[in-house]
Design an enzyme around this catalytic site. Structure first.
Site, PDB file in Angstrom:
ATOM      1  NE  ARG A   1      -3.562  -2.175   2.871  1.00 25.81           N
ATOM      2  CZ  ARG A   1      -3.321  -3.266   3.576  1.00 25.81           C
ATOM      3  NH1 ARG A   1      -2.147  -3.424   4.186  1.00 25.81           N
ATOM      4  NH2 ARG A   1      -4.239  -4.208   3.687  1.00 25.81           N
TER       5      ARG A   1
ATOM      6  CE  LYS B   1      -6.441  -0.551   4.540  1.00 22.92           C
ATOM      7  NZ  LYS B   1      -7.741  -0.823   3.904  1.00 22.92           N
TER       8      LYS B   1
ATOM      9  CG  HIS C   1      -4.868   0.058  -4.866  1.00 23.98           C
ATOM     10  ND1 HIS C   1      -4.676  -0.596  -3.672  1.00 23.98           N
ATOM     11  CD2 HIS C   1      -5.773  -0.688  -5.560  1.00 23.98           C
ATOM     12  CE1 HIS C   1      -5.438  -1.676  -3.629  1.00 23.98           C
ATOM     13  NE2 HIS C   1      -6.119  -1.756  -4.765  1.00 23.98           N
TER      14      HIS C   1
ATOM     15  NE  ARG D   1      -2.772  -3.615  -1.277  1.00 25.52           N
ATOM     16  CZ  ARG D   1      -2.374  -4.429  -0.306  1.00 25.52           C
ATOM     17  NH1 ARG D   1      -1.091  -4.678  -0.144  1.00 25.52           N
ATOM     18  NH2 ARG D   1      -3.252  -5.000   0.513  1.00 25.52           N
TER      19      ARG D   1
ATOM     20  CG  HIS E   1      -6.169  -8.628   1.393  1.00 25.63           C
ATOM     21  ND1 HIS E   1      -6.333  -9.057   0.082  1.00 25.63           N
ATOM     22  CD2 HIS E   1      -5.979  -7.279   1.322  1.00 25.63           C
ATOM     23  CE1 HIS E   1      -6.240  -8.009  -0.732  1.00 25.63           C
ATOM     24  NE2 HIS E   1      -6.037  -6.932  -0.007  1.00 25.63           N
TER      25      HIS E   1
ATOM     26  CE1 TYR F   1      -6.206  -8.503  -4.667  1.00 28.43           C
ATOM     27  CE2 TYR F   1      -5.931  -7.352  -6.739  1.00 28.43           C
ATOM     28  CZ  TYR F   1      -5.872  -7.372  -5.360  1.00 28.43           C
ATOM     29  OH  TYR F   1      -5.500  -6.234  -4.681  1.00 28.43           O
TER      30      TYR F   1
END
Length: 301
Positions: A151, A175, A247, A250, A273, A282
């Site tokens: 990110r 995150k 992004h 990524r 994730h 994806y």
């Protein structure tokens, strides 16, 4: 106004301490609640978070619907639901007044993906002749962004002490301050080394940025906006007719791994994730790839 400020302050503390959200995520939640508070104030509606009902909230959603796209409205509704769920959790309310308010359908918009050739062309357009070494820095940043699937917030906060090159990994703080180790390839290590020698070692590094890997010419950390600008300029320089951002690199990282046979669980771990459901976005990209997987691995092909 009706004590909204105190409830909002307590809610932000809850998001930080209990849910471990980043400052950016907390600010986003708070911004949407503040939008509601502003609406109530402008319309002389003096009502507290504890007593506000679905009618007032429905009027607010109707008010913003004309100026916001469905995706933004959906985010606001989701954020308000979370806020009122918090009030229920803290025993301030018994019910959530947002429960009957429908979230607009937004569809799932997939970001553009860059081909390997487009990524190479973009990186090849970087001016390496600049005397201040910015070219080496930009090349190292884009290589790291793509090769490690970071990110943009993870890129700008990457530290020298996070580089474990001998072991072949870099440590990423993602995150909610969650950490993960991502493999780093030979070319990325080489370009980071060239950047450090050509630019970083020659900077007057300001206090507090001694361990920050990627720096501007003044010896301070880069902002996310600066990374956006660098990428946009390179896209224009090569005549790339795609809507891209940091992004995109990524997303391309994950897509290329999938197309070359990587399993979804491994991609999930590298992307950081929390849920594999997030990674499954994806899987919607390349139907030919899915047919190839079926024909290769299914016993009744």
């Amino acid at each position: 106004m009706a004590n909204w400020a105190k409830f909002l302050s307590d809610y932000k503390s809850y998001l930080k301490i209990e849910r471990g959200l980043s400052a950016n995520s907390i600010a986003s939640y708070a911004f949407d609640i503040q939008r509601l508070v502003t609406y109530l104030d402008e319309n002389d509606i003096d009502i507290s978070p504890v007593t506000i009902g679905d009618e007032s909230l429905q009027q607010f959603i109707y008010h913003v619907s004309g100026e916001l796209n469905p995706r933004t409205r959906a985010r606001i509704i989701s954020g308000l639901k979370s806020f009122f769920n918090y009030l229920i959790f803290e025993d301030y309310r018994k019910t959530n007044p947002m429960e009957l308010i429908e979230v607009p359908k937004t569809g799932r918009k997939l970001p553009d993906t860059l081909s390997l050739n487009e990524i190479d062309t973009m990186i090849g357009a970087i001016d390496l002749s600049l005397p201040d070494g910015r070219g080496e820095r930009d090349r190292a940043m884009l290589e790291t962004l793509y090769s490690c699937g970071l990110r943009v917030s993870e890129l700008v906060t990457l530290k020298i002490s996070d580089l474990f090159f001998e072991e072949g990994f870099i440590k990423i703080t993602g995150k909610g301050s969650k950490q993960r180790f991502v493999p780093v390839g030979k070319s990325t290590k080489k370009y980071i080394g060239l950047y450090v020698g050509a630019m970083r070692n020659k900077l007057d590094i300001k206090k507090g940025h001694e361990d920050t890997l990627f720096l501007n010419v003044h010896g301070r950390g880069l902002t996310r906006a600066m990374i956006f600008t660098i990428i946009k300029r390179l896209a224009v320089a090569i005549g790339l007719n795609k809507t891209i951002s940091p992004h995109t690199f990524r997303h391309s990282f994950a897509t290329h791994l999938l197309e070359n046979g990587a399993d979804l669980r491994s991609i999930q771990l590298m992307l950081g994730h929390e849920s594999i459901t997030t990674t499954e976005i994806y899987m919607h990209l390349d139907r030919k790839f899915l047919n190839k997987v079926l024909n290769t691995y299914h016993p009744r092909k």
